[in-house]
Motif scaffolding. Structure first.
Motif, PDB file in Angstrom:
ATOM      1  N   GLY A  15       0.796  -1.219   0.000  1.00 40.67           N
ATOM      2  CA  GLY A  15       0.000   0.000   0.000  1.00 40.67           C
ATOM      3  C   GLY A  15       0.829   1.269   0.000  1.00 40.67           C
ATOM      4  O   GLY A  15       0.327   2.339  -0.350  1.00 40.67           O
ATOM      5  N   LEU A  16       2.096   1.169   0.389  1.00 39.37           N
ATOM      6  CA  LEU A  16       2.971   2.340   0.412  1.00 39.37           C
ATOM      7  C   LEU A  16       3.601   2.620  -0.946  1.00 39.37           C
ATOM      8  O   LEU A  16       4.179   3.695  -1.154  1.00 39.37           O
ATOM      9  CB  LEU A  16       4.085   2.138   1.449  1.00 39.37           C
ATOM     10  N   LEU A  17       3.466   1.650  -1.865  1.00 33.54           N
ATOM     11  CA  LEU A  17       4.094   1.796  -3.175  1.00 33.54           C
ATOM     12  C   LEU A  17       3.167   2.509  -4.162  1.00 33.54           C
ATOM     13  O   LEU A  17       1.945   2.491  -3.994  1.00 33.54           O
ATOM     14  CB  LEU A  17       4.450   0.412  -3.727  1.00 33.54           C
ATOM     15  N   PRO A  18       3.734   3.106  -5.219  1.00 38.01           N
ATOM     16  CA  PRO A  18       2.889   3.660  -6.287  1.00 38.01           C
ATOM     17  C   PRO A  18       2.033   2.551  -6.895  1.00 38.01           C
ATOM     18  O   PRO A  18       2.467   1.391  -6.971  1.00 38.01           O
ATOM     19  CB  PRO A  18       3.916   4.184  -7.304  1.00 38.01           C
ATOM     20  N   ALA A  19       0.841   2.878  -7.310  1.00 36.02           N
ATOM     21  CA  ALA A  19      -0.099   1.872  -7.814  1.00 36.02           C
ATOM     22  C   ALA A  19       0.475   1.069  -8.968  1.00 36.02           C
ATOM     23  O   ALA A  19       0.257  -0.148  -9.061  1.00 36.02           O
ATOM     24  CB  ALA A  19      -1.401   2.551  -8.229  1.00 36.02           C
ATOM     25  N   SER A  20       1.222   1.720  -9.879  1.00 32.02           N
ATOM     26  CA  SER A  20       1.765   1.000 -11.036  1.00 32.02           C
ATOM     27  C   SER A  20       2.782  -0.045 -10.601  1.00 32.02           C
ATOM     28  O   SER A  20       2.777  -1.181 -11.086  1.00 32.02           O
ATOM     29  CB  SER A  20       2.410   1.986 -12.012  1.00 32.02           C
ATOM     30  N   LEU A  21       3.659   0.322  -9.669  1.00 31.42           N
ATOM     31  CA  LEU A  21       4.661  -0.616  -9.172  1.00 31.42           C
ATOM     32  C   LEU A  21       4.012  -1.720  -8.360  1.00 31.42           C
ATOM     33  O   LEU A  21       4.403  -2.890  -8.438  1.00 31.42           O
ATOM     34  CB  LEU A  21       5.697   0.129  -8.325  1.00 31.42           C
ATOM     35  N   ARG A  22       2.999  -1.353  -7.583  1.00 29.79           N
ATOM     36  CA  ARG A  22       2.277  -2.344  -6.784  1.00 29.79           C
ATOM     37  C   ARG A  22       1.670  -3.409  -7.675  1.00 29.79           C
ATOM     38  O   ARG A  22       1.736  -4.606  -7.388  1.00 29.79           O
ATOM     39  CB  ARG A  22       1.183  -1.641  -5.986  1.00 29.79           C
ATOM     40  N   GLY A  23       1.073  -2.989  -8.798  1.00 28.10           N
ATOM     41  CA  GLY A  23       0.449  -3.944  -9.712  1.00 28.10           C
ATOM     42  C   GLY A  23       1.467  -4.888 -10.326  1.00 28.10           C
ATOM     43  O   GLY A  23       1.217  -6.093 -10.460  1.00 28.10           O
ATOM     44  N   THR A  24       2.634  -4.361 -10.693  1.00 26.86           N
ATOM     45  CA  THR A  24       3.680  -5.200 -11.267  1.00 26.86           C
ATOM     46  C   THR A  24       4.169  -6.235 -10.265  1.00 26.86           C
ATOM     47  O   THR A  24       4.307  -7.424 -10.578  1.00 26.86           O
ATOM     48  CB  THR A  24       4.867  -4.321 -11.722  1.00 26.86           C
ATOM     49  N   ILE A  25       4.418  -5.793  -9.036  1.00 31.77           N
ATOM     50  CA  ILE A  25       4.883  -6.709  -7.999  1.00 31.77           C
ATOM     51  C   ILE A  25       3.827  -7.755  -7.694  1.00 31.77           C
ATOM     52  O   ILE A  25       4.127  -8.947  -7.552  1.00 31.77           O
ATOM     53  CB  ILE A  25       5.251  -5.923  -6.726  1.00 31.77           C
ATOM     54  N   TYR A  26       2.572  -7.313  -7.630  1.00 30.92           N
ATOM     55  CA  TYR A  26       1.495  -8.254  -7.307  1.00 30.92           C
ATOM     56  C   TYR A  26       1.400  -9.343  -8.369  1.00 30.92           C
ATOM     57  O   TYR A  26       1.272 -10.524  -8.056  1.00 30.92           O
ATOM     58  CB  TYR A  26       0.161  -7.517  -7.188  1.00 30.92           C
ATOM     59  N   ARG A  27       1.470  -8.962  -9.633  1.00 33.43           N
ATOM     60  CA  ARG A  27       1.331  -9.948 -10.696  1.00 33.43           C
ATOM     61  C   ARG A  27       2.492 -10.943 -10.686  1.00 33.43           C
ATOM     62  O   ARG A  27       2.296 -12.142 -10.888  1.00 33.43           O
ATOM     63  CB  ARG A  27       1.211  -9.251 -12.055  1.00 33.43           C
ATOM     64  N   ARG A  28       3.684 -10.457 -10.426  1.00 33.60           N
ATOM     65  CA  ARG A  28       4.824 -11.368 -10.356  1.00 33.60           C
ATOM     66  C   ARG A  28       4.732 -12.268  -9.131  1.00 33.60           C
ATOM     67  O   ARG A  28       5.049 -13.453  -9.175  1.00 33.60           O
ATOM     68  CB  ARG A  28       6.117 -10.566 -10.323  1.00 33.60           C
ATOM     69  N   TRP A  29       4.298 -11.685  -8.028  1.00 36.41           N
ATOM     70  CA  TRP A  29       4.160 -12.423  -6.769  1.00 36.41           C
ATOM     71  C   TRP A  29       3.141 -13.540  -6.916  1.00 36.41           C
ATOM     72  O   TRP A  29       3.322 -14.652  -6.430  1.00 36.41           O
ATOM     73  CB  TRP A  29       3.751 -11.431  -5.686  1.00 36.41           C
ATOM     74  N   SER A  30       2.047 -13.251  -7.607  1.00 37.98           N
ATOM     75  CA  SER A  30       0.976 -14.238  -7.737  1.00 37.98           C
ATOM     76  C   SER A  30       1.182 -15.198  -8.905  1.00 37.98           C
ATOM     77  O   SER A  30       0.376 -16.092  -9.120  1.00 37.98           O
ATOM     78  CB  SER A  30      -0.376 -13.539  -7.920  1.00 37.98           C
ATOM     79  N   GLY A  31       2.249 -14.975  -9.694  1.00 35.31           N
ATOM     80  CA  GLY A  31       2.500 -15.857 -10.824  1.00 35.31           C
ATOM     81  C   GLY A  31       1.731 -15.473 -12.051  1.00 35.31           C
ATOM     82  O   GLY A  31       1.659 -16.244 -13.021  1.00 35.31           O
ATOM     83  N   GLN A  32       1.134 -14.267 -12.083  1.00 40.60           N
ATOM     84  CA  GLN A  32       0.360 -13.815 -13.235  1.00 40.60           C
ATOM     85  C   GLN A  32       1.269 -13.168 -14.273  1.00 40.60           C
ATOM     86  O   GLN A  32       2.170 -12.415 -13.936  1.00 40.60           O
ATOM     87  CB  GLN A  32      -0.688 -12.786 -12.813  1.00 40.60           C
ATOM     88  N   ARG A  33       1.015 -13.417 -15.549  1.00 37.27           N
ATOM     89  CA  ARG A  33       1.743 -12.761 -16.631  1.00 37.27           C
ATOM     90  C   ARG A  33       0.995 -11.525 -17.110  1.00 37.27           C
ATOM     91  O   ARG A  33       1.562 -10.563 -17.578  1.00 37.27           O
ATOM     92  CB  ARG A  33       1.949 -13.736 -17.800  1.00 37.27           C
TER      93      ARG A  33
END
Length: 280
Positions: free
Chosen positions: A251-269
């Motif tokens: 939640g402390l990260l910029p939304a764009s970076l958060r989305g990138t990290i989330y997708r990689r974390w969850s295994g999403q391409r």
């Protein structure tokens, strides 16, 4: 702040995994549990003493340690009249100390689609938000008239930063959290308190292998944390701690970076593809 243990607790959506866990945890503590679910079959095995049945007719296969009398009822919380009648019936059994607003709909958005079906969206908003608000309104009015009580709202950690795999679900839980925080301040001085629970993923045994569920917690563990928070008078509780910390950091990260990290974390391409799980 420490509040007394509840004697009479009403729980909506008691047939689900968290609802049944709440019944198990509260049964040795409370004297009376009034529980409901849209599907009466989901409540099978919970009733110990019902309005139509005497103790001799209660199920014999229930846990022996339960001390509370448990009344079950089929209630669709989306039906305002049915909800009002159920809560009125609960009150007739005795002063309502806690109302646990647990009934809700979940599930991920369809894979390969950017949006969610309008009918599904309407159902999620109706049950998770509108019906939850109505439960809170009705219960708070009863509790104020009867000298106080506590309302427990079951939100989700997705309320804090959203959830790409279930946008509408996350939106309803964020709305419920905002409503709960607002009502906690609005009800100050009335004797009615609010506790908002923000669970992460709940484990589902064998089914858990089919979806991505990091830091998942057993439903009974979650129920214990909710009951402990409500008993101590806390306004908000988020768990498990590891998942709550991860969500806080994201939640402390910029939304764009958060989305990138989330997708990689969850295994999403891509944002609308990949393995799917559901908070709570």
């Amino acid at each position: 702040m420490t509040v007394s243990k509840p004697q009479h607790v009403a729980i909506s959506g008691a047939g689900g995994q968290l609802g049944r866990a709440l019944v198990d945890v509260l049964s040795p503590v409370a004297t009376l549990l009034s529980v409901s679910d849209r599907d009466i079959n989901a409540l099978e095995g919970l009733a110990r003493t019902g309005p139509e049945a005497g103790p001799e007719e209660a199920p014999r296969d229930g846990p022996k340690e339960r001390g509370a009398s448990i009344h079950t009822a089929p209630v669709d919380v989306g039906d305002c009249d049915a909800l009002r009648l159920w809560l009125a019936a609960c009150r007739e059994r005795g002063r309502l100390d806690w109302m646990i607003v647990n009934a809700g709909l979940g599930g991920p958005a369809p894979e390969g689609s950017l949006g969610e079906d309008p009918l599904r969206t309407a159902a999620l908003i109706d049950v998770n938000l509108r019906a939850a608000i109505e439960q809170c309104r009705l219960a708070s009015e009863m509790m104020i008239a009867d000298g106080g009580g506590r309302i427990i709202l079951i939100s989700s950690l997705s309320a804090k930063i959203g959830y790409p795999q279930a946008p509408v679900y996350a939106a309803t839980k964020a709305g419920l959290r905002a409503y709960g925080l607002s009502m906690a301040a609005r009800l100050a001085g009335t004797g009615v308190g609010i506790t908002i629970a923000l669970p992460g993923f709940l484990s589902r045994g064998m089914a858990e292998n089919s979806s991505w569920r990091p830091f998942s917690m057993a439903p009974r563990q979650a129920a214990c944390k909710i009951v402990r928070a409500a008993s101590s008078g806390r306004t908000e509780t988020a768990f498990p701690g590891s998942m709550s910390a991860a969500v806080g950091a994201l939640g402390l990260l910029p939304a764009s970076l958060r989305g990138t990290i989330y997708r990689r974390w969850s295994g999403q391409r891509q944002s609308v593809h990949g393995r799917q799980g559901m908070l709570r």
